[in-house]
Scaffold this motif. Structure first.
Motif, PDB file in Angstrom:
ATOM      1  N   ILE A 140       0.914  -1.307  -0.068  1.00 49.40           N
ATOM      2  CA  ILE A 140       0.074  -0.088  -0.092  1.00 49.40           C
ATOM      3  C   ILE A 140       0.951   1.388  -0.245  1.00 49.40           C
ATOM      4  O   ILE A 140       1.841   1.303   0.777  1.00 49.40           O
ATOM      5  N   VAL A 141       0.812   2.015  -0.969  1.00 51.18           N
ATOM      6  CA  VAL A 141       1.674   3.425  -1.043  1.00 51.18           C
ATOM      7  C   VAL A 141       0.595   4.408  -0.684  1.00 51.18           C
ATOM      8  O   VAL A 141      -0.499   4.714  -1.403  1.00 51.18           O
ATOM      9  N   ALA A 142       0.749   5.207   0.350  1.00 55.55           N
ATOM     10  CA  ALA A 142      -0.043   6.238   0.755  1.00 55.55           C
ATOM     11  C   ALA A 142       0.624   7.672   0.181  1.00 55.55           C
ATOM     12  O   ALA A 142       1.704   7.930   0.357  1.00 55.55           O
ATOM     13  N   TYR A 143      -0.216   8.195  -0.611  1.00 58.95           N
ATOM     14  CA  TYR A 143      -0.001   9.654  -0.865  1.00 58.95           C
ATOM     15  C   TYR A 143      -0.743  10.523  -0.055  1.00 58.95           C
ATOM     16  O   TYR A 143      -1.904  10.667  -0.143  1.00 58.95           O
ATOM     17  N   SER A 144      -0.210  11.271   0.727  1.00 59.47           N
ATOM     18  CA  SER A 144      -0.939  11.828   1.974  1.00 59.47           C
ATOM     19  C   SER A 144      -0.196  13.172   2.282  1.00 59.47           C
ATOM     20  O   SER A 144       1.139  13.437   2.008  1.00 59.47           O
ATOM     21  N   ASP A 145      -0.845  13.964   3.307  1.00 59.97           N
ATOM     22  CA  ASP A 145      -0.612  15.264   3.815  1.00 59.97           C
ATOM     23  C   ASP A 145      -0.533  15.160   5.316  1.00 59.97           C
ATOM     24  O   ASP A 145      -1.806  14.959   5.570  1.00 59.97           O
ATOM     25  N   SER A 180       4.832  11.572   0.878  1.00 60.05           N
ATOM     26  CA  SER A 180       4.478  13.062   1.239  1.00 60.05           C
ATOM     27  C   SER A 180       3.929  13.762  -0.228  1.00 60.05           C
ATOM     28  O   SER A 180       4.632  13.875  -0.845  1.00 60.05           O
ATOM     29  N   LEU A 181       2.656  14.232  -0.098  1.00 60.24           N
ATOM     30  CA  LEU A 181       2.147  15.286  -1.054  1.00 60.24           C
ATOM     31  C   LEU A 181       1.591  16.387  -0.481  1.00 60.24           C
ATOM     32  O   LEU A 181       0.280  16.461  -0.165  1.00 60.24           O
ATOM     33  N   PRO A 182       2.465  17.236   0.146  1.00 61.45           N
ATOM     34  CA  PRO A 182       2.035  18.354   0.852  1.00 61.45           C
ATOM     35  C   PRO A 182       1.246  19.508  -0.074  1.00 61.45           C
ATOM     36  O   PRO A 182       1.262  19.542  -1.364  1.00 61.45           O
ATOM     37  N   ASN A 183       0.244  20.075   0.707  1.00 58.67           N
ATOM     38  CA  ASN A 183      -0.406  21.163  -0.110  1.00 58.67           C
ATOM     39  C   ASN A 183       0.500  22.407  -0.241  1.00 58.67           C
ATOM     40  O   ASN A 183       1.176  22.961   0.730  1.00 58.67           O
ATOM     41  N   GLU A 184       0.702  22.602  -1.563  1.00 56.81           N
ATOM     42  CA  GLU A 184       1.788  23.612  -1.934  1.00 56.81           C
ATOM     43  C   GLU A 184       1.390  24.988  -1.461  1.00 56.81           C
ATOM     44  O   GLU A 184       2.301  25.797  -1.530  1.00 56.81           O
ATOM     45  N   ALA A 195       3.099  10.726  -8.334  1.00 53.59           N
ATOM     46  CA  ALA A 195       1.432  10.426  -8.252  1.00 53.59           C
ATOM     47  C   ALA A 195       0.795  11.274  -9.463  1.00 53.59           C
ATOM     48  O   ALA A 195      -0.087  10.797  -9.976  1.00 53.59           O
ATOM     49  N   GLU A 196       1.308  12.186 -10.105  1.00 58.70           N
ATOM     50  CA  GLU A 196       0.770  12.761 -11.238  1.00 58.70           C
ATOM     51  C   GLU A 196       0.381  11.938 -12.353  1.00 58.70           C
ATOM     52  O   GLU A 196      -0.368  11.931 -13.165  1.00 58.70           O
ATOM     53  N   SER A 197       1.689  11.106 -12.674  1.00 59.45           N
ATOM     54  CA  SER A 197       1.662  10.127 -13.810  1.00 59.45           C
ATOM     55  C   SER A 197       0.416   9.119 -13.370  1.00 59.45           C
ATOM     56  O   SER A 197      -0.131   8.616 -14.328  1.00 59.45           O
ATOM     57  N   PHE A 198       0.085   8.950 -12.186  1.00 56.17           N
ATOM     58  CA  PHE A 198      -1.126   7.996 -11.978  1.00 56.17           C
ATOM     59  C   PHE A 198      -2.660   8.763 -11.979  1.00 56.17           C
ATOM     60  O   PHE A 198      -3.623   8.123 -11.705  1.00 56.17           O
ATOM     61  N   GLY A 199      -2.521  10.064 -12.196  1.00 60.25           N
ATOM     62  CA  GLY A 199      -3.760  10.916 -12.313  1.00 60.25           C
ATOM     63  C   GLY A 199      -3.981  11.405 -10.734  1.00 60.25           C
ATOM     64  O   GLY A 199      -5.226  11.574 -10.689  1.00 60.25           O
ATOM     65  N   ILE A 200      -3.086  11.245  -9.874  1.00 62.27           N
ATOM     66  CA  ILE A 200      -3.594  11.779  -8.821  1.00 62.27           C
ATOM     67  C   ILE A 200      -3.534  13.158  -8.371  1.00 62.27           C
ATOM     68  O   ILE A 200      -2.315  13.900  -8.711  1.00 62.27           O
ATOM     69  N   ARG A 201      -4.291  13.722  -7.793  1.00 57.19           N
ATOM     70  CA  ARG A 201      -4.651  15.027  -7.714  1.00 57.19           C
ATOM     71  C   ARG A 201      -5.154  15.343  -6.141  1.00 57.19           C
ATOM     72  O   ARG A 201      -6.086  14.795  -5.854  1.00 57.19           O
ATOM     73  N   GLY A 202      -4.433  15.888  -5.447  1.00 60.50           N
ATOM     74  CA  GLY A 202      -5.030  16.021  -3.909  1.00 60.50           C
ATOM     75  C   GLY A 202      -4.634  14.946  -3.003  1.00 60.50           C
ATOM     76  O   GLY A 202      -4.204  13.833  -3.587  1.00 60.50           O
ATOM     77  N   THR A 203      -5.138  14.848  -1.800  1.00 62.43           N
ATOM     78  CA  THR A 203      -4.775  13.938  -0.914  1.00 62.43           C
ATOM     79  C   THR A 203      -6.020  13.476  -0.187  1.00 62.43           C
ATOM     80  O   THR A 203      -7.167  14.299   0.100  1.00 62.43           O
ATOM     81  N   PRO A 204      -6.281  12.307   0.347  1.00 58.82           N
ATOM     82  CA  PRO A 204      -5.303  11.057   0.309  1.00 58.82           C
ATOM     83  C   PRO A 204      -5.739  10.414  -1.032  1.00 58.82           C
ATOM     84  O   PRO A 204      -6.700  10.402  -1.137  1.00 58.82           O
ATOM     85  N   TYR A 205      -4.724   9.889  -1.000  1.00 62.96           N
ATOM     86  CA  TYR A 205      -4.996   8.693  -2.296  1.00 62.96           C
ATOM     87  C   TYR A 205      -4.004   7.516  -1.995  1.00 62.96           C
ATOM     88  O   TYR A 205      -3.008   7.742  -1.428  1.00 62.96           O
ATOM     89  N   PHE A 206      -4.371   6.327  -2.197  1.00 60.83           N
ATOM     90  CA  PHE A 206      -3.747   5.083  -1.952  1.00 60.83           C
ATOM     91  C   PHE A 206      -3.378   4.079  -3.279  1.00 60.83           C
ATOM     92  O   PHE A 206      -4.613   4.192  -3.945  1.00 60.83           O
ATOM     93  N   LEU A 207      -2.358   3.418  -3.308  1.00 62.66           N
ATOM     94  CA  LEU A 207      -2.383   2.403  -4.236  1.00 62.66           C
ATOM     95  C   LEU A 207      -2.112   1.070  -3.590  1.00 62.66           C
ATOM     96  O   LEU A 207      -1.191   1.049  -2.548  1.00 62.66           O
TER      97      LEU A 207
END
Length: 203
Positions: free
Chosen positions: A46-51, A81-85, A164-176
């Protein structure tokens, strides 16, 4: 609210319907030098893309912790980490968290847990709260501060964002969950469904 319930059901259905498609599209994840929690040879990653400072991410994190316990040996976790820029503090915490993992995997996970648990405190006291947590988790603060400001951490965050962008991930949280995308702070049952489906696909 019935309208909300119906909208939620549609969202969930569209996500689970997509899993069959997701399964046919293997995702290339960069694991180099990553701190892995759980059994290194677990069949489900499980890959967590999160903030750390996102309340939805905190909710999702709590579910993830419970499920990792339930599926011990079957699940391993990697945090990105996908912080809120637009929030400097969110970016700063992401840098510290990333530096923590790079310094020591075990202490890095402890620090990661503490950052989520004390997010309110961090929102109030900023850097000072983060540094106090790092010391509590046994990290070398001088090194952590230097690393957080360094190019290695910057490069890792940029690489994770691009991934994350290559998988179409925008915003958080997202998980693979292996190749299945789980979007948002979904109910625990649905997260579990993704784990079970990923396990079934492995058989």
């Amino acid at each position: 609210n019935l309208m909300q319930d119906a909208a939620e059901e549609r969202r969930v259905k569209s996500m689970t319907d997509n899993w069959d498609k997701d399964a046919k599209e293997p995702k290339q994840i960069n694991f180099t030098g990553r701190a892995i929690e759980g059994d290194k040879n677990a069949p489900v990653t499980i890959v967590a893309y999160s903030d750390y400072l996102c309340p939805y991410c905190r909710m999702a994190e709590a579910n993830l912790v419970q499920l990792a316990e339930k599926y011990k040996g079957k699940v391993r976790i990697i945090f990105k980490s996908l912080p809120n820029e637009s929030k400097p503090l969110s970016v700063a915490v992401a840098k510290y968290g990333t530096a923590g993992f790079m310094q020591d995997a075990e202490k890095g996970w402890k620090f990661h847990d503490a950052l989520f648990a004390d997010a309110d405190q961090i929102e109030r006291n900023g850097d000072n709260a983060v540094k106090a947590l790092a010391v509590k988790c046994g990290l070398d603060l001088k090194r952590l501060t230097a690393d957080a400001a360094g190019t290695k951490v910057q490069e890792r965050l940029a690489a994770d964002e691009a991934e994350a962008e290559s998988f179409g991930i925008r915003g958080t949280p997202y998980f693979l969950v292996n190749d299945l995308l789980v979007r948002g702070a979904v109910p625990k049952e649905m997260f579990e469904e993704a784990i079970l489906k990923a396990l079934a696909l492995k058989e």
